[in-house]
Scaffold this active site. Structure first.
Site, PDB file in Angstrom:
ATOM      1  N   CYS A 141       0.829  -1.208   0.000  1.00  0.00           N
ATOM      2  CA  CYS A 141       0.000   0.000   0.000  1.00  0.00           C
ATOM      3  C   CYS A 141       0.868   1.265   0.000  1.00  0.00           C
ATOM      4  O   CYS A 141       1.654   1.468   0.923  1.00  0.00           O
ATOM      5  CB  CYS A 141      -0.920  -0.014   1.216  1.00  0.00           C
ATOM      6  SG  CYS A 141      -1.953   1.449   1.292  1.00  0.00           S
ATOM      7  N   CYS A 193       1.339   9.155 -39.397  1.00  0.00           N
ATOM      8  CA  CYS A 193       2.670   8.848 -39.925  1.00  0.00           C
ATOM      9  C   CYS A 193       3.388  10.139 -40.325  1.00  0.00           C
ATOM     10  O   CYS A 193       4.573  10.320 -40.058  1.00  0.00           O
ATOM     11  CB  CYS A 193       2.557   7.908 -41.122  1.00  0.00           C
ATOM     12  SG  CYS A 193       4.164   7.302 -41.688  1.00  0.00           S
ATOM     13  N   CYS A 238       0.373   3.206 -37.769  1.00  0.00           N
ATOM     14  CA  CYS A 238      -0.845   3.341 -38.584  1.00  0.00           C
ATOM     15  C   CYS A 238      -1.842   2.232 -38.282  1.00  0.00           C
ATOM     16  O   CYS A 238      -3.046   2.474 -38.190  1.00  0.00           O
ATOM     17  CB  CYS A 238      -0.496   3.383 -40.067  1.00  0.00           C
ATOM     18  SG  CYS A 238       0.459   1.955 -40.634  1.00  0.00           S
ATOM     19  N   CYS A 293      -5.672   2.961 -36.866  1.00  0.00           N
ATOM     20  CA  CYS A 293      -6.738   2.731 -37.856  1.00  0.00           C
ATOM     21  C   CYS A 293      -8.005   2.253 -37.151  1.00  0.00           C
ATOM     22  O   CYS A 293      -7.966   1.298 -36.384  1.00  0.00           O
ATOM     23  CB  CYS A 293      -6.294   1.690 -38.876  1.00  0.00           C
ATOM     24  SG  CYS A 293      -7.592   1.324 -40.095  1.00  0.00           S
TER      25      CYS A 293
END
Lengths: 441, 444
Positions: free
Chosen positions: A134, A351, A383, A387
């Protein structure tokens, strides 16, 4: 048909899914409910000298419509009396003898540690978890992560516990340390039966930009908390992997950190976890998510021909290597499926602005599908990651698979750049545009 | 005992015509804006006649910058709130949303736009600073979307602008002609007031400019004139019985609904003549006002209707029936309309012809003619040098809005023959820039 039962360092459980120590395991009532719905085990909310908590206690990160991608709390260990917790623990075990009930513990002196271990055992706990993790509140009092960050202290306390323990002992580790394997090795040296990780990451979850105070707000102030939830999974996976691969750890690992579905569970198992603990996802969705987790895990195991969990624990470990051992000859290039492309052009701008200028727009303005410039594509994946359409951009292997050359091998054969203007610079293999080209439209 | 209340026209229309694009609440706007992909060179923006940077304002909404979002919208389109409500978004921005290519629901761009603009309007935000007067003044004829937009553009460059409006309210067809379930009168009026407060143009109401003297007076007083005069009354169809009581033009019918809604009960059977968007509006409104049977009668085939498919869908949902390949040949009845005599038609070799002997009569109590509006050719003809095309539309330079008379500019329905509010808005802004260029270059 897959068998989900596990035997984790001697703790048996009908499936690998345990509730992690936290608000969902605050009471026997909650744990009974969880077992009723299908959870295999529960690590009781940490027992010790009861605390007094503040209000409010939690904060969260939301991301574009998704609530609680990351979660943070400043709540302490149990605020209930030990006698009440233990009485309920006994009752739970009476109704669910085959389920795993683990007592999480956090106290200070040797006397306290040995007393509370005996008390938990007498209540019928199947195992003990030492909360050395913790990172808020308790650590200020010399407990929790204050212990987990000092391997020697951890080892000493774990030894006190092992002297009196008659049931398996798990040491819960804090990620607030530069090398997680050091406390893991200390646990091993002390004779602990297993480790669990990760506990929460010390954090400030956000700032109220109008009131100038961090979350969660207590009157006009706040304090650092512990961070968990889906966003921390990658950190947890890496630490689980590090412990799994370390030759001086070699202990069963209970995986914790952002697990909210069966896929997450499988990933932890593949990196060496053999039981799994869940807290934030239950705090978000309730105990009912267990039905999806067990059915998904079963489905996965059946489809891969795994009869038991043991058969795939650590199965991905041999494939996680130091960077210098990766094949530099392996080459992938992005490929856009024109049929699937919806023309958002996010790949282009990602890109163009964020990577290697290897995607061009179509000269025909009516055709919004961009084109990959393979000469400049370094195969980075960016990419394909951004996408929005499934399987529209894929990374296609371009090398013949026959060559294998690693950085280590290149180093050994003096075939690596060593000077600032070295001709062996990797970037010389692709075109970098001139600064003034930035102004061309 | 029957209760009676004083009629409240505005509330009455709003009650009868619930908005088809109601205002989003905060949660809805947050989740909906979260879906936006932030496309590069976004198709939605390219499809907008006013080129609003849609991905930017959606991202601003999502990140809690509502003021910034409204600013983004108003910088491109002065009637951002009206357009968000009345634009045929299905064939513009939302129709272009890349999500539609994978059968995912397009972003609700129109409603998100309203979420931002409504907030700006109702909290009286001020985005635009008008510079000190440059000493030149422009007259704008018509306070419709084209005129208002032109006025804003000119005021932001320091010109003094006086708008002359024939009616007693601004907004033109956005107020009088757009179906009441697309925008409330209150919304249309509030936006113009919001703009007037920011830009400080003057509007003179009940100032119809029609005579040569009135036009000459403007010519003498102002450095340039913008004609945002729109179209005139509904066109006649030139058939027997057209003069009968309860044979009305669609434009006049809709205007009456929107401006003085408390009147006699709706006819039980209504026939709407025409196949354009106005016909669909008039039909929907008749049905919503309680007509039991509403028929849209169009002289060509269903596929040849000029109405957007979703406008026909919307009409059908209210119970409107389509009747195709029928031409009206006579309005029946004594003094009042009792029915319409039709003849069936067919298209042979690309030419529409009547089928002899196929006449039939449909009963009705109201005929609404939605076959176009007249051009304001008589006004236009009074200004020297302004050219019109063969169907009476003002000819302008499409880059500047300038007419054949260099001092006169025009835009909106009077130029395009009747299009969307957004087209008029775009044209008004364009002409505003054209006027600035003209006045600064000519040194006039």
């Amino acid at each position: 048909m897959a068998n989900l039962e596990i035997n984790f360092a001697g703790i048996k459980s009908p499936n690998p899914f345990w509730l992690a120590s936290g608000p969902p395991t605050n009471s026997g009532y909650q744990i009974m409910k969880a077992f009723e719905q299908g959870w295999g085990g529960a690590v009781w909310k940490t027992l010790g000298v009861p605390v007094v908590n503040v209000s409010s206690r939690y904060g969260a990160i939301n991301h574009r419509g998704n609530k609680v991608v990351g979660f943070n709390n400043i709540e302490l260990i149990t605020d209930r009396r030990l006698c009440d917790n233990l009485r309920e623990m006994e009752e739970v075990k009476k109704y669910f003898p085959k389920h795993a009930v683990i007592a999480s513990l956090m106290v200070q002196t040797k006397k306290e540690w040995q007393q509370i271990v005996r008390d938990a055992q007498n209540a019928g706990a199947d195992g003990i978890e030492l909360n050395f993790g913790c990172p808020h509140g308790m650590c200020e009092r010399g407990m929790g992560s204050a212990v987990g960050q000092e391997p020697e202290v951890l080892e000493t306390i774990a030894r006190w516990v092992m002297e009196v323990a008659t049931i398996p002992v798990i040491v819960k580790l804090t990620p607030n340390i530069s090398d997680i394997t050091e406390p893991a090795q200390a646990a091993r040296r002390a004779g602990a039966n297993a480790i669990s990780l990760i506990n929460t990451i010390q954090s400030l979850v956000g700032v109220d930009i109008d009131k100038f105070v961090t979350y969660p707000i207590v009157e006009n102030h706040s304090s650092n908390g512990g961070y968990c939830g889906p966003a921390v999974k990658p950190i947890a996976l890496n630490m689980v992997k590090n412990c799994s691969q370390h030759p001086l750890v070699q202990l069963p690992i209970s995986g914790i950190g952002g697990i909210e579905n069966w896929r997450d569970a499988v990933e932890f198992i593949l990196l060496g976890a053999s039981s799994l603990q869940v807290c934030t996802a239950v705090m978000h969705y309730g105990f009912g998510i267990i039905r999806d987790m067990t059915s998904g895990l079963e489905q996965y195991m059946d489809s891969h021909g795994f009869a038991t969990i043991d058969q795939f624990v650590g199965k991905a470990l041999p494939n996680v290597k130091p960077w210098e051992e990766l094949n530099l000859k392996y080459s992938v290039k992005a490929s856009i499926d024109e049929e699937k492309c919806i023309g958002c052009q996010l790949c282009y701008i990602a890109c163009e602005d964020g990577a290697h200028q290897a995607i061009d727009l179509n000269e025909d303005k009516n055709n919004r599908t961009p084109r990959i410039n393979e000469d400049n594509c370094v195969g980075c994946n960016l990419c394909s990651l951004i996408c929005p359409v499934e399987n529209c951009i894929t990374m296609v292997r371009k090398d013949d698979g026959k060559q294998h050359l690693t950085w280590k091998q290149r180093t050994d054969s003096n075939n690596v750049p060593t000077t600032f203007n070295d001709e062996l610079a990797g970037g010389l293999s692709h075109e970098v545009r001139k600064p003034m080209d930035a102004f061309k439209k | 005992m029957a209760e009676s209340k004083n009629p409240n026209p505005m509330q009455d229309i709003e009650r009868r015509f619930p908005q088809i694009k109601p205002l989003m609440n905060n949660s809805e706007a947050y989740y909906e804006s979260s879906r936006c992909l932030f496309c590069y060179n976004a198709p939605c923006m390219l499809a907008c006649p006013t080129s609003i940077d849609i991905p930017l304002f959606i991202r601003q909404i999502n990140n809690g910058n509502l003021t910034g979002a409204a600013k983004t919208i108003y910088q491109s389109n002065y009637l951002g709130n009206t357009c968000g409500k009345v634009c045929p978004t299905e064939v513009l921005c939302e129709g272009a949303c890349v999500f539609t290519k994978v059968n995912i629901k397009a972003l609700e761009i129109g409603r998100l736009q309203n979420f931002a603009t409504d907030n700006a309007i109702t909290t009286h935000q001020k985005f635009f600073e008008t510079p000190e007067s440059n000493g030149k003044s422009v007259a704008v004829i018509g306070a419709g979307p084209a005129g208002i937009s032109c006025a804003c553009e000119l005021r932001s460059a320091g010109y003094t602008v006086d708008i002359y409006e024939a009616k007693n309210n601004p907004s033109g067809l956005a107020l009088h002609g757009v179906a009441p379930y697309k925008i409330t009168n209150r919304e249309a009026l509030m936006e113009v007031e919001f703009l007037r407060e920011q830009f400080g143009f003057n509007i003179f109401y009940n100032k119809r400019i029609v005579t040569k003297e009135e036009l000459d007076a403007l010519d003498a007083r102002y450095d340039a004139v913008f004609l945002g005069i729109g179209l005139g009354n509904s066109a006649e169809i030139k058939i027997k019985g057209e003069e009968k009581l309860n044979c009305v033009g669609a434009t006049e019918f809709i205007e009456q609904i929107k401006t003085c809604p408390v009147e006699k009960p709706m006819a039980k059977k209504v026939i709407v003549l025409g196949g354009g968007n106005t016909a669909m509006d008039a039909a929907s409104e008749s049905a919503r006002l309680g007509a039991e049977k509403v028929i849209v009668a169009y002289r060509r085939a269903k596929s040849e209707m000029k109405a957007y498919y979703f406008e026909y869908d919307l009409a059908q949902v209210t119970g409107v029936e389509g009747l195709f390949n029928v031409a009206p040949i006579e309005i029946m009845g004594k003094n009042e309309v009792a029915g319409v005599k039709f003849i069936r038609t067919e298209t042979v070799d690309g030419k529409l012809r009547n089928i002899p002997g196929s006449e039939f009569v449909l009963e009705c109590g109201l005929v609404i003619k939605a076959t176009g509006q007249l051009k304001q050719t008589s006004v236009i003809a009074k200004v020297k040098g302004i050219d019109m095309d063969e169907i009476g539309r003002i000819s302008v330079n499409l880059e500047t809005g300038q007419t054949g008379n260099p001092k006169y500019f025009a835009g909106g329905d009077a130029v395009n023959g009747g299009a969307e509010v957004v087209n008029a808005t775009a044209a008004g802004k364009l002409a505003g820039k054209g006027i600035q260029e003209f006045l600064s270059k000519s040194g006039q």
